[in-house]
Design a protein around this motif. Structure first.
Motif, PDB file in Angstrom:
ATOM      1  N   LEU A   1      -4.478  -1.614  -3.397  1.00 36.52           N
ATOM      2  CA  LEU A   1      -3.313  -1.114  -2.651  1.00 36.52           C
ATOM      3  C   LEU A   1      -3.119   0.382  -2.868  1.00 36.52           C
ATOM      4  O   LEU A   1      -2.876   1.121  -1.916  1.00 36.52           O
ATOM      5  N   ARG A   2      -3.239   0.808  -4.108  1.00 37.39           N
ATOM      6  CA  ARG A   2      -3.037   2.240  -4.397  1.00 37.39           C
ATOM      7  C   ARG A   2      -4.100   3.096  -3.713  1.00 37.39           C
ATOM      8  O   ARG A   2      -3.830   4.222  -3.310  1.00 37.39           O
ATOM      9  N   GLN A   3      -5.303   2.557  -3.542  1.00 30.44           N
ATOM     10  CA  GLN A   3      -6.349   3.301  -2.838  1.00 30.44           C
ATOM     11  C   GLN A   3      -5.993   3.524  -1.368  1.00 30.44           C
ATOM     12  O   GLN A   3      -6.470   4.472  -0.762  1.00 30.44           O
ATOM     13  N   PHE A   4      -5.172   2.661  -0.829  1.00 31.08           N
ATOM     14  CA  PHE A   4      -4.776   2.766   0.575  1.00 31.08           C
ATOM     15  C   PHE A   4      -3.455   3.508   0.760  1.00 31.08           C
ATOM     16  O   PHE A   4      -2.952   3.588   1.883  1.00 31.08           O
ATOM     17  N   ARG A   5      -2.901   4.035  -0.292  1.00 35.20           N
ATOM     18  CA  ARG A   5      -1.570   4.650  -0.206  1.00 35.20           C
ATOM     19  C   ARG A   5      -1.484   5.705   0.893  1.00 35.20           C
ATOM     20  O   ARG A   5      -0.593   5.671   1.737  1.00 35.20           O
ATOM     21  N   ARG A   6      -2.393   6.659   0.897  1.00 39.07           N
ATOM     22  CA  ARG A   6      -2.329   7.751   1.878  1.00 39.07           C
ATOM     23  C   ARG A   6      -2.543   7.265   3.317  1.00 39.07           C
ATOM     24  O   ARG A   6      -1.740   7.582   4.193  1.00 39.07           O
ATOM     25  N   PRO A   7      -3.603   6.484   3.592  1.00 38.24           N
ATOM     26  CA  PRO A   7      -3.754   6.030   4.979  1.00 38.24           C
ATOM     27  C   PRO A   7      -2.610   5.123   5.438  1.00 38.24           C
ATOM     28  O   PRO A   7      -2.209   5.173   6.602  1.00 38.24           O
ATOM     29  N   LEU A   8      -2.067   4.330   4.541  1.00 40.00           N
ATOM     30  CA  LEU A   8      -0.936   3.476   4.921  1.00 40.00           C
ATOM     31  C   LEU A   8       0.311   4.302   5.206  1.00 40.00           C
ATOM     32  O   LEU A   8       1.069   3.990   6.122  1.00 40.00           O
ATOM     33  N   ALA A   9       0.507   5.351   4.426  1.00 41.14           N
ATOM     34  CA  ALA A   9       1.669   6.223   4.651  1.00 41.14           C
ATOM     35  C   ALA A   9       1.622   6.826   6.052  1.00 41.14           C
ATOM     36  O   ALA A   9       2.654   6.982   6.706  1.00 41.14           O
ATOM     37  N   ALA A  10       0.423   7.130   6.524  1.00 41.10           N
ATOM     38  CA  ALA A  10       0.275   7.664   7.880  1.00 41.10           C
ATOM     39  C   ALA A  10       0.695   6.642   8.934  1.00 41.10           C
ATOM     40  O   ALA A  10       0.978   7.004  10.072  1.00 41.10           O
ATOM     41  N   HIS A  11       0.766   5.372   8.538  1.00 42.14           N
ATOM     42  CA  HIS A  11       1.206   4.299   9.433  1.00 42.14           C
ATOM     43  C   HIS A  11       2.616   3.821   9.086  1.00 42.14           C
ATOM     44  O   HIS A  11       3.030   2.745   9.505  1.00 42.14           O
ATOM     45  N   GLY A  12       3.320   4.627   8.283  1.00 49.73           N
ATOM     46  CA  GLY A  12       4.713   4.330   7.977  1.00 49.73           C
ATOM     47  C   GLY A  12       4.948   3.344   6.851  1.00 49.73           C
ATOM     48  O   GLY A  12       6.075   2.896   6.652  1.00 49.73           O
ATOM     49  N   VAL A  13       3.909   2.999   6.100  1.00 47.46           N
ATOM     50  CA  VAL A  13       4.054   2.060   4.986  1.00 47.46           C
ATOM     51  C   VAL A  13       3.862   2.830   3.688  1.00 47.46           C
ATOM     52  O   VAL A  13       2.786   3.354   3.428  1.00 47.46           O
ATOM     53  N   THR A  14       4.931   2.915   2.907  1.00 38.42           N
ATOM     54  CA  THR A  14       4.871   3.641   1.637  1.00 38.42           C
ATOM     55  C   THR A  14       5.307   2.712   0.504  1.00 38.42           C
ATOM     56  O   THR A  14       6.063   1.764   0.719  1.00 38.42           O
ATOM     57  N   PHE A  15       4.801   3.008  -0.689  1.00 37.43           N
ATOM     58  CA  PHE A  15       5.180   2.236  -1.867  1.00 37.43           C
ATOM     59  C   PHE A  15       4.822   3.028  -3.116  1.00 37.43           C
ATOM     60  O   PHE A  15       3.940   3.883  -3.095  1.00 37.43           O
ATOM     61  N   THR A  16       5.528   2.730  -4.199  1.00 37.32           N
ATOM     62  CA  THR A  16       5.260   3.334  -5.494  1.00 37.32           C
ATOM     63  C   THR A  16       4.217   2.486  -6.219  1.00 37.32           C
ATOM     64  O   THR A  16       3.875   1.384  -5.770  1.00 37.32           O
ATOM     65  N   ASP A  17       3.753   2.974  -7.359  1.00 36.86           N
ATOM     66  CA  ASP A  17       2.831   2.178  -8.167  1.00 36.86           C
ATOM     67  C   ASP A  17       3.472   0.860  -8.581  1.00 36.86           C
ATOM     68  O   ASP A  17       2.822  -0.189  -8.557  1.00 36.86           O
ATOM     69  N   ALA A  18       4.739   0.922  -8.971  1.00 36.93           N
ATOM     70  CA  ALA A  18       5.445  -0.288  -9.391  1.00 36.93           C
ATOM     71  C   ALA A  18       5.568  -1.274  -8.220  1.00 36.93           C
ATOM     72  O   ALA A  18       5.405  -2.488  -8.405  1.00 36.93           O
ATOM     73  N   GLU A  19       5.847  -0.759  -7.038  1.00 42.43           N
ATOM     74  CA  GLU A  19       5.944  -1.628  -5.865  1.00 42.43           C
ATOM     75  C   GLU A  19       4.576  -2.224  -5.517  1.00 42.43           C
ATOM     76  O   GLU A  19       4.481  -3.395  -5.135  1.00 42.43           O
ATOM     77  N   ALA A  20       3.513  -1.436  -5.659  1.00 38.06           N
ATOM     78  CA  ALA A  20       2.161  -1.952  -5.417  1.00 38.06           C
ATOM     79  C   ALA A  20       1.854  -3.081  -6.392  1.00 38.06           C
ATOM     80  O   ALA A  20       1.287  -4.116  -5.995  1.00 38.06           O
ATOM     81  N   ALA A  21       2.238  -2.911  -7.638  1.00 36.41           N
ATOM     82  CA  ALA A  21       2.012  -3.951  -8.640  1.00 36.41           C
ATOM     83  C   ALA A  21       2.788  -5.219  -8.300  1.00 36.41           C
ATOM     84  O   ALA A  21       2.267  -6.336  -8.452  1.00 36.41           O
ATOM     85  N   GLU A  22       4.001  -5.054  -7.824  1.00 31.19           N
ATOM     86  CA  GLU A  22       4.823  -6.217  -7.445  1.00 31.19           C
ATOM     87  C   GLU A  22       4.244  -6.932  -6.221  1.00 31.19           C
ATOM     88  O   GLU A  22       4.167  -8.162  -6.180  1.00 31.19           O
ATOM     89  N   ILE A  23       3.828  -6.174  -5.231  1.00 31.34           N
ATOM     90  CA  ILE A  23       3.208  -6.772  -4.046  1.00 31.34           C
ATOM     91  C   ILE A  23       1.945  -7.524  -4.469  1.00 31.34           C
ATOM     92  O   ILE A  23       1.720  -8.667  -4.051  1.00 31.34           O
ATOM     93  N   ALA A  24       1.123  -6.900  -5.293  1.00 35.76           N
ATOM     94  CA  ALA A  24      -0.119  -7.523  -5.750  1.00 35.76           C
ATOM     95  C   ALA A  24       0.166  -8.800  -6.540  1.00 35.76           C
ATOM     96  O   ALA A  24      -0.547  -9.803  -6.383  1.00 35.76           O
ATOM     97  N   ARG A  25       1.191  -8.793  -7.363  1.00 37.47           N
ATOM     98  CA  ARG A  25       1.563  -9.990  -8.133  1.00 37.47           C
ATOM     99  C   ARG A  25       1.926 -11.115  -7.171  1.00 37.47           C
ATOM    100  O   ARG A  25       1.482 -12.249  -7.316  1.00 37.47           O
ATOM    101  N   ARG A  26       2.721 -10.785  -6.153  1.00 33.26           N
ATOM    102  CA  ARG A  26       3.143 -11.786  -5.176  1.00 33.26           C
ATOM    103  C   ARG A  26       1.937 -12.342  -4.402  1.00 33.26           C
ATOM    104  O   ARG A  26       1.857 -13.539  -4.144  1.00 33.26           O
ATOM    105  N   LEU A  27       0.996 -11.478  -4.076  1.00 32.70           N
ATOM    106  CA  LEU A  27      -0.200 -11.930  -3.371  1.00 32.70           C
ATOM    107  C   LEU A  27      -1.029 -12.862  -4.244  1.00 32.70           C
ATOM    108  O   LEU A  27      -1.507 -13.903  -3.784  1.00 32.70           O
ATOM    109  N   ALA A  28      -1.212 -12.486  -5.503  1.00 32.73           N
ATOM    110  CA  ALA A  28      -2.007 -13.294  -6.423  1.00 32.73           C
ATOM    111  C   ALA A  28      -1.364 -14.657  -6.677  1.00 32.73           C
ATOM    112  O   ALA A  28      -2.054 -15.618  -7.028  1.00 32.73           O
ATOM    113  N   GLU A  29      -0.061 -14.731  -6.469  1.00 32.15           N
ATOM    114  CA  GLU A  29       0.663 -15.996  -6.654  1.00 32.15           C
ATOM    115  C   GLU A  29       0.851 -16.752  -5.334  1.00 32.15           C
ATOM    116  O   GLU A  29       1.542 -17.761  -5.295  1.00 32.15           O
TER     117      GLU A  29
END
Length: 161
Positions: free
Chosen positions: A22-50
């Protein structure tokens, strides 16, 4: 017997690997209006893994990622290549270069497109977009001992559980 250099990735918590992607995609995603912090990326990833159902933000993330992967598929299509064909193609089979500078530019474009497709597809499948499963299966079938293959195997196992 040599130790498996990928064993760390095979054993790492899947949420940690997905957060890195997710963090690798931060810049290209931001260009599409999707932004997140490292902590938010970790939370999203946790939710996906679960396998937690997606919320509105994760749905927007999935939609933006799909656009990015499709753009990368378009890069490969300029050379009449699918993702699988591109992974198997040597640079001498790619047209459009004559000089070393042109070769390096095209090789970089090809590699970046392949990487974005591989990692983006892993995230998309974890986000529930099954259309991108064939890209992960391509990585597994080619049998290369690399991080992309390990992540593909782990995400495919996640959705089968």
């Amino acid at each position: 017997m040599r130790p498996d250099p990928l064993s760390t990735y095979r054993q790492a918590p899947l949420a940690e690997l997905l957060a890195v992607l997710l963090r690798q995609f931060r810049r290209p995603l931001a260009a599409h209006g999707v932004t997140f912090t490292d902590a938010e990326a970790a939370e999203i990833a946790r939710r996906l893994a679960e396998n937690t159902p997606l919320d509105a933000r994760e749905t927007a993330l999935r939609d933006a990622l799909a656009v990015l992967v499709r753009e990368s598929e378009g890069v490969l299509a300029r050379w009449s290549l699918t993702f699988a064909q591109s992974l198997a193609a040597d640079m001498d089979a790619i047209p459009g270069w004559e000089t070393t500078a042109e070769f390096l530019e095209i090789a970089n474009e090809k590699t970046n497109a392949e990487l974005r497709i591989a990692t983006g597809s892993a995230l998309l499948v974890a986000l529930g977009d099954t259309i991108f499963i064939p890209h992960l299966e391509t990585l597994v079938r080619r049998g290369e001992p690399d991080l992309d293959t390990v992540i593909a195997e782990r995400v495919l196992a996640l959705i089968q559980s």
